[in-house]
Design a protein around this motif. Structure first.
Motif, PDB file in Angstrom:
ATOM      1  N   TYR A  13       0.792  -1.225   0.000  1.00  0.00           N
ATOM      2  CA  TYR A  13       0.000   0.000   0.000  1.00  0.00           C
ATOM      3  C   TYR A  13       0.825   1.276   0.000  1.00  0.00           C
ATOM      4  O   TYR A  13       0.341   2.332  -0.403  1.00  0.00           O
ATOM      5  N   PHE A  14       2.053   1.211   0.496  1.00  0.00           N
ATOM      6  CA  PHE A  14       2.867   2.422   0.603  1.00  0.00           C
ATOM      7  C   PHE A  14       4.348   2.066   0.625  1.00  0.00           C
ATOM      8  O   PHE A  14       4.726   0.929   0.917  1.00  0.00           O
ATOM      9  N   GLN A  15       5.162   3.069   0.305  1.00  0.00           N
ATOM     10  CA  GLN A  15       6.614   2.964   0.423  1.00  0.00           C
ATOM     11  C   GLN A  15       7.052   3.766   1.648  1.00  0.00           C
ATOM     12  O   GLN A  15       6.721   4.945   1.757  1.00  0.00           O
ATOM     13  N   LEU A  16       7.756   3.133   2.561  1.00  0.00           N
ATOM     14  CA  LEU A  16       8.250   3.829   3.745  1.00  0.00           C
ATOM     15  C   LEU A  16       9.597   4.465   3.441  1.00  0.00           C
ATOM     16  O   LEU A  16      10.505   3.816   2.910  1.00  0.00           O
ATOM     17  N   GLU A  17       9.749   5.739   3.808  1.00  0.00           N
ATOM     18  CA  GLU A  17      11.003   6.451   3.643  1.00  0.00           C
ATOM     19  C   GLU A  17      11.393   7.081   4.976  1.00  0.00           C
ATOM     20  O   GLU A  17      10.564   7.736   5.630  1.00  0.00           O
ATOM     21  N   GLN A  18      12.638   6.884   5.376  1.00  0.00           N
ATOM     22  CA  GLN A  18      13.117   7.460   6.634  1.00  0.00           C
ATOM     23  C   GLN A  18      13.625   8.866   6.362  1.00  0.00           C
ATOM     24  O   GLN A  18      14.573   9.069   5.608  1.00  0.00           O
ATOM     25  N   VAL A  19      12.998   9.835   7.011  1.00  0.00           N
ATOM     26  CA  VAL A  19      13.347  11.245   6.843  1.00  0.00           C
ATOM     27  C   VAL A  19      14.431  11.649   7.836  1.00  0.00           C
ATOM     28  O   VAL A  19      15.300  12.463   7.536  1.00  0.00           O
ATOM     29  N   ALA A  20      14.345  11.112   9.052  1.00  0.00           N
ATOM     30  CA  ALA A  20      15.319  11.351  10.107  1.00  0.00           C
ATOM     31  C   ALA A  20      15.227  10.176  11.064  1.00  0.00           C
ATOM     32  O   ALA A  20      14.379   9.289  10.896  1.00  0.00           O
ATOM     33  N   GLU A  21      16.091  10.136  12.074  1.00  0.00           N
ATOM     34  CA  GLU A  21      16.039   9.043  13.029  1.00  0.00           C
ATOM     35  C   GLU A  21      14.660   8.988  13.684  1.00  0.00           C
ATOM     36  O   GLU A  21      14.207   9.943  14.303  1.00  0.00           O
ATOM     37  N   GLY A  22      13.961   7.860  13.499  1.00  0.00           N
ATOM     38  CA  GLY A  22      12.650   7.673  14.105  1.00  0.00           C
ATOM     39  C   GLY A  22      11.513   8.394  13.407  1.00  0.00           C
ATOM     40  O   GLY A  22      10.392   8.402  13.923  1.00  0.00           O
ATOM     41  N   VAL A  23      11.750   8.972  12.238  1.00  0.00           N
ATOM     42  CA  VAL A  23      10.713   9.732  11.509  1.00  0.00           C
ATOM     43  C   VAL A  23      10.568   9.133  10.113  1.00  0.00           C
ATOM     44  O   VAL A  23      11.536   9.099   9.342  1.00  0.00           O
ATOM     45  N   TYR A  24       9.351   8.681   9.796  1.00  0.00           N
ATOM     46  CA  TYR A  24       9.115   7.935   8.561  1.00  0.00           C
ATOM     47  C   TYR A  24       7.918   8.502   7.803  1.00  0.00           C
ATOM     48  O   TYR A  24       6.864   8.777   8.386  1.00  0.00           O
ATOM     49  N   ALA A  25       8.085   8.648   6.506  1.00  0.00           N
ATOM     50  CA  ALA A  25       6.992   9.028   5.613  1.00  0.00           C
ATOM     51  C   ALA A  25       6.450   7.773   4.953  1.00  0.00           C
ATOM     52  O   ALA A  25       7.216   6.948   4.444  1.00  0.00           O
ATOM     53  N   ALA A  26       5.131   7.609   4.961  1.00  0.00           N
ATOM     54  CA  ALA A  26       4.474   6.497   4.276  1.00  0.00           C
ATOM     55  C   ALA A  26       3.846   7.060   2.998  1.00  0.00           C
ATOM     56  O   ALA A  26       2.762   7.644   3.038  1.00  0.00           O
ATOM     57  N   ILE A  27       4.556   6.926   1.895  1.00  0.00           N
ATOM     58  CA  ILE A  27       4.142   7.494   0.606  1.00  0.00           C
ATOM     59  C   ILE A  27       3.324   6.441  -0.148  1.00  0.00           C
ATOM     60  O   ILE A  27       3.809   5.338  -0.423  1.00  0.00           O
ATOM     61  N   VAL A  28       2.109   6.786  -0.476  1.00  0.00           N
ATOM     62  CA  VAL A  28       1.160   5.801  -0.990  1.00  0.00           C
ATOM     63  C   VAL A  28       1.582   5.240  -2.340  1.00  0.00           C
ATOM     64  O   VAL A  28       2.232   5.901  -3.146  1.00  0.00           O
ATOM     65  N   ARG A  29       1.184   3.997  -2.559  1.00  0.00           N
ATOM     66  CA  ARG A  29       1.216   3.389  -3.881  1.00  0.00           C
ATOM     67  C   ARG A  29      -0.177   3.594  -4.467  1.00  0.00           C
ATOM     68  O   ARG A  29      -1.177   3.140  -3.911  1.00  0.00           O
ATOM     69  N   GLY A  30      -0.257   4.296  -5.585  1.00  0.00           N
ATOM     70  CA  GLY A  30      -1.538   4.691  -6.151  1.00  0.00           C
ATOM     71  C   GLY A  30      -2.439   3.520  -6.493  1.00  0.00           C
ATOM     72  O   GLY A  30      -1.976   2.467  -6.935  1.00  0.00           O
ATOM     73  N   GLY A  31      -3.728   3.706  -6.270  1.00  0.00           N
ATOM     74  CA  GLY A  31      -4.714   2.714  -6.665  1.00  0.00           C
ATOM     75  C   GLY A  31      -4.852   1.531  -5.735  1.00  0.00           C
ATOM     76  O   GLY A  31      -5.517   0.552  -6.080  1.00  0.00           O
TER      77      GLY A  31
END
Length: 259
Positions: A13-31
């Motif tokens: 459903y999403f790609q996790l990206e680490q922005v900083a230590e302990g901080v993660y963005a969950a960027i959606v996979r479309g559709g």
């Protein structure tokens, strides 16, 4: 170049990206039924989730990611605004405290029960409208939207509206051993009430739809001037990283591009 790294947690459903230590963005996979981006913050001793996607299955995957990455279930869940693509996964976080602005709580209470009743009675059909779209980029976007709505239709039998437990007016602060996180609202721009989560120590914010990267903005309020005022205040935070409601992780420059 931004110091963003991918996280070895696989979700359909999403790609996790680490922005900083302990901080993660969950960027959606479309559709896939996720639609609006989300995030995870390890505050240090407590875990916070920002927004919960469009349907419960990706929200469940987000909960599992939070547990895996921080070693504990989420304590707090933020609802940035009232739109369904950011809050319809709330039911998955039944043991967390869900937080929003007071106005967002009111809007969710007023709008979302009727919306659920309407889509259960008349599921949206977008295929016919998509046939008339000629531009290949617009057609791709329309196809992804259709797939997201199909995922929502599949989730309808078990989808339950979960409202926030706690509300605030202007500012709420979460104190952890690692981060202080400020939940802020500057008013309404994308909706009548929008909140962002600011991590001042690392100049990072989860902005939800107040800032969107490589997406055209949309609004359901009459006057966009307030949105411009909000963006000016967000710009004053001098952000290094911006996790938008839609699109890839951006920088402070994307706040100015949005304006």
């Amino acid at each position: 170049m931004m110091d963003i790294s991918r996280v070895p947690f696989e979700s359909p459903y999403f790609q996790l990206e680490q922005v900083a230590e302990g901080v993660y963005a969950a960027i959606v996979r479309g559709g896939t039924g996720a639609w609006g981006n989300a995030g995870i913050v390890d505050l240090g001793g407590e875990t916070l989730v920002f927004d919960t996607f469009f349907t419960p299955p990706p929200a469940q995957s987000l909960r599992e990611a939070a547990q895996t990455l921080t070693g504990r279930p989420p304590t707090y869940v933020i609802n940035s605004h009232c739109h369904s693509d950011h809050v319809f996964g709330n039911q998955v976080f039944d043991d967390a405290v869900i937080v929003s602005t007071t106005r967002t709580y009111e809007l969710m209470s007023e709008r979302l029960p009727a919306m659920l009743e309407e889509v259960r009675a008349h599921p949206p059909s977008l295929e016919e409208a998509a046939r008339d779209v000629q531009d290949p980029r617009m057609r791709r976007d329309q196809d992804l939207l259709i797939a997201d709505y199909r995922a929502m239709e599949a989730a309808l039998p078990t989808l339950q509206l979960r409202l926030p437990d706690l509300t605030f007016e202007r500012r709420m602060v979460f104190h952890g051993a690692r981060y202080k996180a400020e939940l802020l609202t500057f008013g309404g721009g994308h909706t009548p009430s929008d909140a962002i989560l600011h991590l001042p120590a690392i100049a990072t914010a989860f902005t939800a739809d107040i800032v969107q990267v490589d997406f055209h903005p949309s609004t359901d309020i009459a006057n966009p001037d307030e949105w411009l005022d909000i963006l000016e205040q967000v710009d004053n935070l001098a952000l290094k990283h911006v996790i938008p409601g839609h699109g890839p992780v951006g920088t402070g420059e994307h706040v100015r591009i949005m304006r």
